[in-house]
Every structure is written in C-alpha cells, then in structure tokens.
Design a protein around this motif. Structure first.
Motif, PDB file in Angstrom:
ATOM      1  N   PHE A  26      42.965  47.154  45.152  1.00  0.00           N
ATOM      2  CA  PHE A  26      42.828  46.519  46.451  1.00  0.00           C
ATOM      3  C   PHE A  26      41.674  47.143  47.235  1.00  0.00           C
ATOM      4  CE2 PHE A  26      44.624  46.067  50.953  1.00  0.00           C
ATOM      5  CZ  PHE A  26      43.958  44.871  51.154  1.00  0.00           C
ATOM      6  N   GLY A  27      41.582  48.475  47.206  1.00  0.00           N
ATOM      7  CA  GLY A  27      40.474  49.142  47.899  1.00  0.00           C
ATOM      8  C   GLY A  27      39.139  48.644  47.374  1.00  0.00           C
ATOM      9  N   ALA A  28      39.051  48.543  46.038  1.00  0.00           N
ATOM     10  CA  ALA A  28      37.801  48.087  45.442  1.00  0.00           C
ATOM     11  C   ALA A  28      37.474  46.664  45.868  1.00  0.00           C
ATOM     12  CB  ALA A  28      37.899  48.174  43.919  1.00  0.00           C
ATOM     13  N   SER A  29      38.480  45.782  45.878  1.00  0.00           N
ATOM     14  CA  SER A  29      38.146  44.400  46.202  1.00  0.00           C
ATOM     15  C   SER A  29      37.937  44.224  47.700  1.00  0.00           C
ATOM     16  CB  SER A  29      39.211  43.435  45.667  1.00  0.00           C
ATOM     17  OG  SER A  29      40.490  43.831  46.049  1.00  0.00           O
ATOM     18  N   PHE A  30      38.597  45.055  48.489  1.00  0.00           N
ATOM     19  CA  PHE A  30      38.379  45.000  49.937  1.00  0.00           C
ATOM     20  C   PHE A  30      36.904  45.274  50.250  1.00  0.00           C
ATOM     21  CE2 PHE A  30      38.390  46.735  54.242  1.00  0.00           C
ATOM     22  CZ  PHE A  30      39.237  45.874  54.907  1.00  0.00           C
ATOM     23  N   VAL A  31      36.393  46.359  49.686  1.00  0.00           N
ATOM     24  CA  VAL A  31      34.984  46.700  49.913  1.00  0.00           C
ATOM     25  C   VAL A  31      34.068  45.649  49.284  1.00  0.00           C
ATOM     26  CG1 VAL A  31      33.177  48.351  49.338  1.00  0.00           C
ATOM     27  CG2 VAL A  31      35.378  49.153  50.166  1.00  0.00           C
ATOM     28  N   ALA A  32      34.440  45.205  48.076  1.00  0.00           N
ATOM     29  CA  ALA A  32      33.583  44.248  47.387  1.00  0.00           C
ATOM     30  C   ALA A  32      33.457  42.950  48.175  1.00  0.00           C
ATOM     31  CB  ALA A  32      34.139  43.961  45.993  1.00  0.00           C
ATOM     32  N   CYS A  63      34.898  54.409  45.680  1.00  0.00           N
ATOM     33  CA  CYS A  63      34.216  54.200  44.403  1.00  0.00           C
ATOM     34  C   CYS A  63      33.420  52.901  44.441  1.00  0.00           C
ATOM     35  CB  CYS A  63      35.230  54.120  43.267  1.00  0.00           C
ATOM     36  SG  CYS A  63      35.907  55.705  42.805  1.00  0.00           S
ATOM     37  N   SER A  64      34.012  51.873  45.020  1.00  0.00           N
ATOM     38  CA  SER A  64      33.342  50.583  45.077  1.00  0.00           C
ATOM     39  C   SER A  64      32.052  50.700  45.876  1.00  0.00           C
ATOM     40  CB  SER A  64      34.293  49.567  45.709  1.00  0.00           C
ATOM     41  OG  SER A  64      33.709  48.308  45.788  1.00  0.00           O
ATOM     42  N   ALA A  65      32.131  51.391  47.010  1.00  0.00           N
ATOM     43  CA  ALA A  65      30.935  51.557  47.842  1.00  0.00           C
ATOM     44  C   ALA A  65      29.883  52.359  47.078  1.00  0.00           C
ATOM     45  CB  ALA A  65      31.301  52.246  49.151  1.00  0.00           C
ATOM     46  N   ILE A  66      30.339  53.412  46.370  1.00  0.00           N
ATOM     47  CA  ILE A  66      29.388  54.231  45.613  1.00  0.00           C
ATOM     48  C   ILE A  66      28.754  53.413  44.489  1.00  0.00           C
ATOM     49  CG2 ILE A  66      29.184  56.235  44.080  1.00  0.00           C
ATOM     50  CD1 ILE A  66      31.427  57.546  45.719  1.00  0.00           C
ATOM     51  N   ASP A  73      31.285  43.892  43.240  1.00  0.00           N
ATOM     52  CA  ASP A  73      32.090  42.797  42.696  1.00  0.00           C
ATOM     53  C   ASP A  73      32.600  43.138  41.294  1.00  0.00           C
ATOM     54  OD1 ASP A  73      32.982  40.488  41.514  1.00  0.00           O
ATOM     55  OD2 ASP A  73      31.233  39.277  41.971  1.00  0.00           O
ATOM     56  N   LEU A  74      31.682  43.533  40.411  1.00  0.00           N
ATOM     57  CA  LEU A  74      32.108  43.784  39.034  1.00  0.00           C
ATOM     58  C   LEU A  74      32.904  45.076  38.915  1.00  0.00           C
ATOM     59  CD1 LEU A  74      29.130  42.354  37.023  1.00  0.00           C
ATOM     60  CD2 LEU A  74      31.486  41.603  37.007  1.00  0.00           C
ATOM     61  N   PHE A  75      32.647  46.022  39.820  1.00  0.00           N
ATOM     62  CA  PHE A  75      33.475  47.223  39.818  1.00  0.00           C
ATOM     63  C   PHE A  75      34.931  46.851  40.050  1.00  0.00           C
ATOM     64  CE2 PHE A  75      35.709  50.548  42.141  1.00  0.00           C
ATOM     65  CZ  PHE A  75      35.650  51.552  41.193  1.00  0.00           C
ATOM     66  N   GLU A  76      35.142  46.024  41.084  1.00  0.00           N
ATOM     67  CA  GLU A  76      36.531  45.676  41.366  1.00  0.00           C
ATOM     68  C   GLU A  76      37.129  44.800  40.276  1.00  0.00           C
ATOM     69  OE1 GLU A  76      36.746  41.495  42.946  1.00  0.00           O
ATOM     70  OE2 GLU A  76      38.313  42.976  42.717  1.00  0.00           O
ATOM     71  N   SER A  77      36.294  43.946  39.636  1.00  0.00           N
ATOM     72  CA  SER A  77      36.829  43.151  38.531  1.00  0.00           C
ATOM     73  C   SER A  77      37.367  44.054  37.443  1.00  0.00           C
ATOM     74  CB  SER A  77      35.739  42.277  37.913  1.00  0.00           C
ATOM     75  OG  SER A  77      35.393  41.254  38.773  1.00  0.00           O
ATOM     76  N   THR A  78      36.528  45.011  37.012  1.00  0.00           N
ATOM     77  CA  THR A  78      36.961  45.861  35.911  1.00  0.00           C
ATOM     78  C   THR A  78      38.177  46.679  36.310  1.00  0.00           C
ATOM     79  OG1 THR A  78      35.400  47.549  36.590  1.00  0.00           O
ATOM     80  CG2 THR A  78      34.658  46.044  34.903  1.00  0.00           C
ATOM     81  N   LEU A 130      40.572  39.538  45.333  1.00  0.00           N
ATOM     82  CA  LEU A 130      41.197  40.136  46.509  1.00  0.00           C
ATOM     83  C   LEU A 130      42.599  39.578  46.707  1.00  0.00           C
ATOM     84  CD1 LEU A 130      40.397  41.820  49.275  1.00  0.00           C
ATOM     85  CD2 LEU A 130      40.712  39.553  50.212  1.00  0.00           C
ATOM     86  N   LEU A 131      42.754  38.269  46.557  1.00  0.00           N
ATOM     87  CA  LEU A 131      44.084  37.671  46.710  1.00  0.00           C
ATOM     88  C   LEU A 131      45.062  38.317  45.740  1.00  0.00           C
ATOM     89  CD1 LEU A 131      43.326  33.851  47.088  1.00  0.00           C
ATOM     90  CD2 LEU A 131      43.981  35.471  48.854  1.00  0.00           C
ATOM     91  N   ALA A 132      44.582  38.551  44.509  1.00  0.00           N
ATOM     92  CA  ALA A 132      45.466  39.149  43.513  1.00  0.00           C
ATOM     93  C   ALA A 132      45.825  40.577  43.883  1.00  0.00           C
ATOM     94  CB  ALA A 132      44.801  39.106  42.135  1.00  0.00           C
ATOM     95  N   THR A 133      44.837  41.377  44.268  1.00  0.00           N
ATOM     96  CA  THR A 133      45.143  42.790  44.512  1.00  0.00           C
ATOM     97  C   THR A 133      45.941  42.968  45.799  1.00  0.00           C
ATOM     98  OG1 THR A 133      42.973  43.095  45.529  1.00  0.00           O
ATOM     99  CG2 THR A 133      43.178  43.672  43.220  1.00  0.00           C
TER     100      THR A 133
END
Lengths: 721, 721
Positions: free
Chosen positions: A183-189, A105-108, A245-250, A707-710
């Motif tokens: 975590f997946g979202a922030s990894f990609v972000a 999703c993050s990549a998309i 970035d904002l995808f993973e934040s939300t 990322l540290l948090a997730t």
C-alpha cells in the motif's frame, strides 16, 4: 535446496544486483559529457527535474505521513476487536512500519531511476558522436540501473520485512502485516505517476500551443521558455513515475502471490510462500546477463539488439523459474500425493506467452506498419474531426484481443494448477499466481528498456538544441525511434501483467477476509450493495480519468500564460538576442502539476474507504462492507484495464499516425502527403488529444488498479464487523 | 377491484389509447400542408425515409427469421431436458411465437412513429405561419401518436400473450415464455437503432464534409445532393430508432417486473404479477390528459408549456400509481401479516424523483448555462485539440452524479421494499421493481416530447429550404431549440430508467435460473469463469462502440464519394441551375448504413450465446454457463450505462458548446467571439466528433444493455446442464 536457504539466497541476489546497479551507474557517470553547449542544456534539465522531484516528494511525504497516522490510528483503535487481535501483537505498528518502508522505497526507486536518466541523457548524446553501439549500451545500462534497483529493492523490502516480522515461524499472519508495504508503494506511486504525468503533458501541450501554434517556432526551439520544462517532463513522467509504478507492481504482486501461498501451506510448506521471491530473484540474474549481452552493429536496427537481449533474459529467467518450481513446489510429506510440477512450469510458460502476446498486440495497434494506425492517417484526409473519431474507434476496438488473451491465460493457468495439484482447494488459483510470476520474471529487463526511452528522447533533444552535425542527429533519431517503441511495449506489458495480477490480488484479499471471518466469502453481484460497489468502482475509473485529463489542461494553461508573459515582457527572446527564463517555467509547471495531482489522488484513496465503511454500517443490507469493496475492486479493475488500454493504445496510435504522415510514406492517389499538409495538421490535433491519454491518465490508471487492491488488503480487517 | 378485472382493464385502456393515437394522427394529417415548395421538400424526405425503412425492415426481417428458427430449434431439440420440459407443453412454440410477435410489434412501433413524424414536419412548418401555439400542439400531438402507440402496443403484447398462454392459471411459467416477446422487441430495436443511427450520422457528417468544408456551401443548402438524406436521417434515427428502442424498454421492463412478481405470489397473488401492467396503463391515461393540456402563449418559452404538460402527466400518473398500489399490492390472506403499502408507494416516488434528477443532471452537463459546456467553449480558444480534450473530460466526469443517484435510488427503494414487506424473500428487490415502474409511469409523455424533436427539426429545415420569411423562421427556430433540449432529456431519462431496470432484469434472470436449478444462484466474481464473463461483458461494450463509430465513418465515406461525383458530373448543381439527384444519395446511404449495421448487431447477439454455451461445456470449472452469462450481463450493463452516459452527454455538450459560441454569448476579454471565428471552427470539430457518440453509439448502447438482458432471459434454460 533447503527452504531455510531461500530467503538468504534471495537477499544475497538482491544485494548483489543492487551492487551491480551501482557498478553500472558508475560506468555511466564516468562516460564523456560532450561539449559545453550540451552540458548547459543537460544541466538545466537536471536542475529542473531535481527541483520537481524534491518538491513532489515533499508534498507526497506530507500526504504519506497523514496516511500512516490514519492507518496506525485505525489499527490501534481497533486492536481489541478479534479481526485485528488475531493478527498478533504489534500489528498496528508492523502494518504502519511496512507502509512507511514501502512508501520510502517507492520514492527512492523513482529518485534513482531519474537520477541516472538525467545524467545518462547527455552521456548518450556524447557517445552517439563516436558510435551507435556505445550510445545504445550506455542508454540501456542506465536503464538497467533503474530496472535492477526497483526489482531488488522490492525483493529486499518484502523479503526483509517477512524475515524481520518472523515470517519463517508465523507464516499465517506476517504476509497480512506486510501488505502495508504494497500500500505504501502504491500510495507514493499514484501521486508520483499523477504528478509526473500531469507535469510532462502540461509542459508539452503548453510549449506546443504557444510555441508552435501562436509564435510559429519549431519544436525544441531554444527560444521557447517552456522547452526545458518539456524535456524535464520526459524524465519526471516516464522515469520517476514509471519507476515508482513498476516498483509497486512488483511489490504488490509478490505479496499477493505469497498470501495465496499460505493457502497451500499444507502441500508446499514455506516453499509455496517463498516461491515468488526466488523466481523473481532468478529473473534479476537473468536480466544482468541479458543487459550485458546487448551489442549492436552500426548498420543494424537497434531494436534487434534490444530484442536479442530480451530473448536471452527470457530464456535464462525460464531456466531459473524451472529451478524454483522443482526446488520449492514439491510436497512436504509423502501423504499428500503426487504434485505434477510440469504443469506448474506450464502455468509459468503461459505467463511468458501472455507477455509476448501483449507486446505483439500493442505493436499491432500502435505501429504504422499495420491497419489501425493507417486507418487514422487515412481519416486525417477529411480533417481533425474524422481523425479523432477513427482514433477513438481504434482505441475502443483494441480492448478486444488483450481481453481474449487474458481470458485464455487465466483459464489455461487455472487448469494447469488443477492438473498439478488435483482437487486441493486453491490449486487452480495458485496456477494463475504462477502464471503471473512467469509473466513478471523478465520484469527488470523490461523496465530497463522502458527507461531507455526517455534517455534517448532527451539525448535527441540535447543534440538538436546544441546544433550538432546531421550525422550524429541521425544516430540519436534512430535510438529515439526505438525508444518510442520500447515505451509503448512496456505499457502493453504493464497492463497485461496488471490484468493477470489483478485476479491474484482479488484472491489475496478474499483469502484475508476468509481468514478473518472464517466463512467462505463470495462477491455476489446480485446483492444490491455489492452491485452498487461494482457500479461505483467502474465510475471511479471514469471520473478519475476525467480529473487526470482536466488537470493537464489546467496546468498547461499556467504554462501558456507564463510563456506569453515572457514573450511580451522581453521581445529579445523571440529575436534570439536574450535568453528566456527557463527556470521560472519549470517552477511554474512544478507548482501547477503538484496542485493538480492532489484531488484525483485523494479521490482514488477515499472511494474504497468510503464504500467499505459506508456499507459496514448501513444496516438494511446486512454487513457487506468487505463484499462491496471487493466488487468495487473487481469491477473497477475490469473497467480500469479496459480504459487504460484504450488510452495507452489510442494515444500511441494517434502519435504514430502523425509520425506516419511525417515519414513521407503516406500517399493519396500516389502523391506523398507529408509534413505541413492539411492531413498532417489534422494528425497533430489527434496527437495532442492522445498525449494526456497515453502519458497521464493511462499510466495513472495502472497505478489506480494496484492502489485499489493494496488499500483494500490493508483495510480489510476494518471493513468487517 | 378484483384481480380478474385487471387484465381486461389494461387491455381496454390500451385499445382506447390506440384509438386516441389514431384520432390524433387524423387530426395531424388533416392540417394544412403549406406551399408547393414546402411540399416538394417534404415529399422527398418522406419518400427517402419510407424507402429506408422498407429496406431496413426487409434486412431485419431476414435476420429475425433466422433468429426465430434458431430459438425454436434450441428449445425443440432440448424439449426433453428437465429445464425445458418443466416449462410445460408447447414451450418451444410459445417462446418463438412471443419472439415473432415482439419483433413485429417493435417494427410496427418504429414505423408508426416515423409515419406520423414525416407527415407532421411539413404541417408543423405550415402551422408556424399562423401561430406558435398551433405549431407546438401539432408537433407534440404527432409525437404523442408515437408515444401512445408504443406503450399501448407493449401492454397489449405482454398482457395479450399472458392471457393467451393461460397466465391467469399458470402464472409460474407463462412470464418465462413471454420473455421471447422482450427478446424479439430488443432484437429488432438493436438493428433499427444501429441502422437508423448510422444512417443519420453518415448522412450528416457526409453532407457537412463535402458541402461545408469542400464546396463551401451552408448547411441545409438545396444544392447539396446529400441534404435530403440528412433530413431523412433525423426521422429514421430519432423517430423510428428511438420508437423501437423505447418499445422494447417498456416491454422488457414489464416482463422483468412480472417475473419478480412471481416470487411474491404467496403474498400478493396475481396482483403482484399484474401490478406493472396496471401502473403503466394508468400512465397512458395520464399522458393523454397531459398532452391535451399543453397550451402556449405566443411570447412564452415553448419549453415551459411542455413542462406544464409533463407536470400534469406526472401528477396524474402518481395518482394512478397509488391506486394500483392500494388495489393490487395487498395480502391475499390474513395469515401473511401486515403490508405497509405506504412504503411501496414511497418506492414509486423514489422512481419519479430519480427521473427528475436524471433530467436535471443531463441539463447541467449539456446546456450552456452551466460550467461544463462553457469550459468546452473556453477550451476551444486554443484550438480543436483542447476542445476535444475538455469535451472528453466532461464526458467522463458526467458519469459521477448519475451513478450516485442510481445508487441512492436502488438502496432507498430496496429499503422501502423491506419496510413494506418485512423479511419476506424478494421484498427488497420488489421495492426496486416498483421504483422502476414509478420512473416509467410517465414514459409515453416523454416519448411524445422526444419525437417532438425531429419533427420541429425537420419543420425548421423545410422552412429554411423553401425560403420562408424571417418571422416564421424565428418561430420554428424556437421550437427547434426546445426540440434539442427534449431530445437530450429523453436520452438522460432513457439511460436512467435503463440503469434502474437493469437490476430488475438481472434479478428476473436469476429468478428464472433459480426456478430451473432449484438452488440459490450467486454471481460470484471470485470464480475464474465468472470473472472472465464480466471481463468479456465490459469488453463487448467497448468493441461494440468502436464498431458503431467506425460504421458511421465508413457509411459517410460512401456519401462523400457520391456527392463529389455529382458535383463533378454536373457543374450546374453548384451554379443552382440543375437539381441534384437527392434520391440517389438517399439510396446510397441506405445501402451503406444497412451493410454496416450487421456486424455490430451480430456481435452483440452472439457474444452472450458464445459465453453461455462455452462455459456450459468447459469442464475444469464446473458448470457455470448461467453464472458467467450473468456476470457478462451485469458488468456489461454497468460499463454500458457509463459509456452511454459519456457518449450522450459528451456529444450533447460538444454540440451546445458550438451553439453557445454561435449564440454570440461567448466573449473573450469582453469581445464577442462568434460564428466563423477560430474557436468556432474548433467547436465545429468537437460537434462532429460528438455526433456519432450521441446519435449512433450512445443510443445503440441503451438497446445493447436491454438486448443482453432479454437474450439471457430467453436462453437461460439452455445454459444450464
């Protein structure tokens, strides 16, 4: 409203807003694309950006597959230990699936944001030929495609997985399984922001150093082989990177708030867990209305128009927020006693106020109406050294006010939580979670404004390179100036929400650990390993920043070498008789940026893992893996927020000190000192120093914090023996 | 050795080493003072330095009187509350007296260091006319006057007050009363280091900007009205400031270790409390032998000679350390079980190894033999912007290794403590205290090497300005180069010991709070106010740095204006026909620096007080004043250590990148690129940026860290209701 209706409603709103994004995208794509010259430039940018994103996604995909395998391996190998076993059947699979979906999703999200923006730039340029209002609307609606997609995908992802994994029945464990999504979202972000940030600044610095300094040709000159790479950079850094970035934040903040909601299950039932999703969904509706309400008169400051839209969005989001509070945050049974919902709404208002305060502080430190930027311009009179010194001083100084605001917001919303719920455990913390949700309610609109920035920036570049008439250029220049402001504001907003959300994510982590160990956990800095964890967290921020900054320098070196080679091998380029090989430059920056993003990215991922497992097994201190990692997370977050603020605002202030001198408003003893003066040259040095700060290291630090948090949320069960 | 003999022995050694300092001072003062031209310059420096220190001390004295009154008022007004009452009769008076004595000693230590150095500079210059060895010995012995005085005064102060207040009987409370001594010392040191640091860099930057840049005259040119102010700056910043800084370090760390010793009273009795004093006293003896052992052949690198002396000192200090361990750290009764003293000695060795590692890391990051400095020189090829970017990248990077070393040292010495004492509470922490003591054992020698730096720097300036023959100049240049290295090493050592000692001081604070509240205290970052305390601590470091850096810029502006005025009003100055008014420049920098030091100084003092009292009274969080302040102290210390490392090493690396280019060793495509080339100009910009980093903000941060620790120790009883 029945609680069972919440999830379907959220999903319906998300799907509707995705459809709206599609509608807006079609509207944007159907607009006029200007002259063939303009199209030629725009096509080159589009191809470059798409090529970069393709290759970047390939690299990230490989890294993500490894990460997914490692997560699955960890969980599967430890499936018998009580920590994992109690999370239910198929946890290894569910966590890994969440990770993969989040990463995808993050990549998309990043891809869609860029897909639209690289097509909207030329259409905005073309629209500027008829009216400012049209151009403004087009750019904002294109930005809204990205904003709506990002937020609704994160809702669909989190809500969908929650439903799929049976969260309506097993509310205790499912939120812990879907942390993998975050975590997946922030990894990609992280990699997207690093790669994009390195790309954009390497191309920019490289193009400037050979073009302006060595060859003496102006910015955006078509003879410079790196000029297209530079324009591509705005899209891959600001659109794709910021989108991820904002995808993973939300996503991360939704999950964190849901986990906090579990603690209040006895009071609110499922309502407390689903509240964040509903509040966010109403924010989406508010954003749609807000975007459509934006109109601009030809003679008006476009910023006013955007601000009106922001106001509409905020007011509507607040109404939706109030509805969510009163519908979901009420006691499930009469024995629980009174819940004073007004205070919960108050916590939300504190969040909104915090967002406003951050936007204002960012403006104060980065606009040349105010003292800080002017002091940098003043210092430029005595050369580049004093310009740099005063810029750094401004950067360090500007951490003060945001921290006071955040401290006040945390304390105020904590107090609201207590007042609303009394002495129930977790009451105060839920107050801070509500404040975070309030701050994030108008997030989609903010993201739309952010994406507006690179679109108008590119539109200006296209107008410039295709040599359009002065009157049109003035219009795009006005839009571009507004875009610079909105970009700066978004960074202020992003760091403010990160700071507020940080506490929420800490607490979520600790709740998770608590659930596993069934003992109250504290992060006591007076214990040696915990202190060391904190020390390493702060150091990670410094070393990561160093690597990010150095990466820009190294990738820029590659650009410089290539541009020099082209100038040397074909003298016709400088004469303007032959066309430079833009594509090769784009290719080379792509390869350079992707190579440079790996080391800082891996450092960020490996450090918490190393600390967690290291202290899990080191015996003389007892088993303190979970606590050491928590200290790493917390002190790292504190330092990260401060450093990101220094870098974003310092970089912005340097940039605008240069623009202030260029504007002709800067006077020494009554005489205008402008472009090409000595102070201007000094200010250019400052601007160049600020570039990797504000566009590479700073934004990457936002992602690092999340990322540290997730990552700690995902691996928590493994840090505890 | 009977424990009752320890204190007398420590006092005898201290008095003896003071006498030795007096002997060395007489030896230095009786040396030849060269030609009348040399004397004229040296006299001007001396007068300027003394005038500055007089005025600075007057300002600081006023602030200190206010602080003393406030402390007395706080303690006296609260004398009836249990926290204070249990500390015994006359606590208000005793704490205040300690503060005043500490402040006074700190001022005296700074004054003596400077008194000798401003007289040794010309004598070193004169000695260089006969032999390198003579000049080296003279400069080192002059440095040793300062080193011996500082350490023995801190022993006399701490040991004397301990005896005076009846510590031999009331060991529980007396160490808590003499924390005032540490606070007094750090209070003075903060303002001395800030004032001196601002002075030295304002004069330096001001002189350079008008002299080199505007008027085009070389450095140290007698026509520059600010040239004497510049030479004065080396003395007031490096000698007086650093003297006060290290005085307070040794004092605070002695007191901290003594407080930790209280916790182990059941095991070691008074021996554990007095151990730090004895180990330090033996270090003094070792230093005296080390200093006298230094001899240098005419053709030898003077650094080798200094290193031999350091080795002698270290070995002897270790012997003394071992004696102290075996004499004092043994069980007072047979029922306690075995104490494995070898492990305690091992902790001390870890401390020594840490000192060596820090010195090595500092060299790696600041000498041009190694990659980091070379990378900055390389980046200078593309201008000042890339020079600054790579310098900042090096600065951020160089936090990594020191933190790993400190983490290893903390864990290792903690483990040693556990192995030595078993499961006794406080065992591991006492191990870290012993490591700190080990690291600080050769402290007086290090301080002697540090003061050596400005003396040889000034000697070089005097030789240059009085136009002595080339051969002599070469000798002083060699000494000056060594002086630059020793100055950098001292900063590395100072920050390393600060990092190790930080933990000791935290623990001392917590032990004190524990003694008051009689409940175990934890600094749990997961609580909102504690987290906010940490956030504010980190922010304090950033804002304080900003103020210190800005202060330099503002004071430099005053210098620039004055030099311009002199050039304009008397054109004879530039022609060399009339003498500039050096004294007026000195006066003006003095006034400017003193004005600028007040705000950052007060911010540092007021922040912990505000947080402590603020959270004491804010109710929704419970009473968490003590914990919030502890978090402020700890996270502030972590951030402070990192920022100081960035600034010290970054500044040193920039400086040496410039020197590397000047040395003629820097080549591009095989061609030497040296002075006056474009890369050199870029490197000069970097050097100027680094100046306020490494000489003002960085060293002031060392003091800030200690000040936070001592102020919280003094006010702890008041933060708890």
């Amino acid at each position: 409203m029945g609680v069972t209706m919440v999830l379907p409603l959220v999903l319906v709103i998300s799907v509707f807003s995705l459809a709206m994004a599609g509608f807006l995208a079609r509207q944007v794509l159907s607009a006029d694309t200007g002259t063939p010259e303009m199209r030629a430039i725009s096509d080159a940018i589009r191809e470059g950006a798409e090529a970069f994103l393709r290759r970047q996604n390939r690299t990230i995909a490989m890294l993500a597959v490894v990460a997914a395998a490692v997560i699955f391996g960890f969980y599967y190998a430890n499936r018998a230990i009580p920590n994992i076993a109690q999370m239910g059947h198929g946890t290894a699979f569910k966590v890994t699936l969440s990770f993969v979906v989040g990463a995808l999703c993050s990549a998309i999200a990043g891809y869609i944001g860029m897909f639209v923006s690289i097509r909207a730039n030329i259409r905005t340029a073309a629209a500027a030929r008829t009216s400012l209002d049209k151009a403004l609307q087009l750019a904002l609606r294109a930005g809204a495609v990205s904003g709506l997609t990002v937020v609704s995908m994160s809702l669909l992802g989190v809500g969908g997985l929650f439903y799929l994994f049976g969260g309506m029945h097993d509310y205790q464990h499912v939120p812990l399984q879907i942390v993998g999504f975050g975590f997946g979202a922030s990894f990609v972000a992280l990699f997207a922001q690093l790669g994009g940030g390195i790309y954009t600044k390497a191309a920019d610095v490289g193009a400037d150093l050979v073009g302006k300094v060595e060859a003496g040709i102006p910015e955006d000159d078509p003879r410079n082989p790196a000029v297209i790479a530079d324009l591509v950079g705005d899209n891959v850094g600001d659109c794709a990177g910021r989108g991820a970035d904002l995808f993973e934040s939300t996503a991360a903040e939704n999950i964190g708030a849901m986990i906090l909601g579990i603690a209040l299950y006895p009071v609110f039932g499922l309502g407390g867990i689903l509240f964040p999703l509903l509040a966010r969904a109403f924010g989406l509706v508010a954003t749609m209305v807000g975007v459509f309400s934006v109109r601009c008169r030809e003679d008006e400051d476009p910023m006013n128009a955007l601000n009106r839209g922001y106001l509409v969005t905020t007011v509507l989001a607040m109404v939706g927020f109030a509805v969510s509070v009163y519908a979901l945050l009420k006691p499930v049974s009469a024995t629980i006693g009174e819940v004073r919902q007004g205070y919960l709404l108050g916590a939300g208002l504190i969040g909104i106020a915090t967002a406003y305060a951050f936007v204002w502080i960012t403006q104060y430190y980065t606009e040349y109406k105010y003292r800080p930027v002017r002091s940098i311009a003043e210092a430029s009179r005595t050369g580049p050294a004093t310009n740099i010194i005063s810029g750094l001083a401004v950067g360090f100084e500007c951490t003060g006010m945001p921290v006071l605001v955040i401290s006040a917001a945390l304390m105020g919303s904590y107090w609201c939580g207590k007042m609303a719920l009394g002495d129930i455990s977790g009451a105060g913390l839920y107050g801070t979670a509500i404040a975070t949700m309030g701050m994030l309610a108008p997030c989609a609109y903010i993201l739309a404004m952010d994406t507006f920035g690179p679109i108008t920036d590119n539109a200006g570049g296209i107008i410039e390179m295709s040599k359009q008439p002065e009157a049109i250029r003035q219009k795009t220049d006005r839009l571009d100036a507004v875009g610079n402001t909105t970009k700066a504001l978004t960074k202020g907003y992003a760091i403010g929400s990160a700071a507020l959300a940080a506490f929420l994510l800490f607490r979520a982590y600790l709740d998770e650990v608590h659930k596993i160990t069934r003992t109250e956990i504290s992060v006591d800095l007076t214990r040696v390993p915990v202190f060391i964890g904190g020390l390493l967290g702060a150091t990670l921020v410094f070393v990561f920043s160093s690597l990010a900054i150095k990466a820009v320098g190294q990738a820029a070196q590659v650009v410089i070498t290539e541009v020099r080679r082209q100038f040397k091998s074909d003298p016709g380029i400088m004469k303007g008789t032959s066309k430079p090989d833009y594509a090769r430059c784009v290719d080379i920056v792509t390869a350079g940026a992707l190579r440079q993003m790996v080391v800082p990215g891996l450092l960020a991922v490996m450090t918490p893992i190393a600390v967690g497992f290291g202290f899990r097994y080191l015996s003389p201190y007892g088993q303190v893996g979970a606590e050491s990692v928590a200290a790493l997370l917390m002190v790292g977050t504190i330092t990260g927020i401060l450093m990101a603020t220094v870098m974003n605002n310092g970089g912005g202030a340097w940039d605008n000190a240069k623009k202030y001198i260029e504007s002709g408003l800067f006077k020494v003893d009554g005489v205008v000192v402008g472009k090409r003066s000595e102070p201007h040259k000094a200010a250019v040095v400052g601007d160049t120093v600020g570039d990797p700060f504000k566009d590479t290291a700073g934004p990457s630090l936002h992602v690092l914090i999340k990322l540290l948090a997730t990552i700690t949320l995902v691996l928590a069960p493994l840090f505890i023996l």
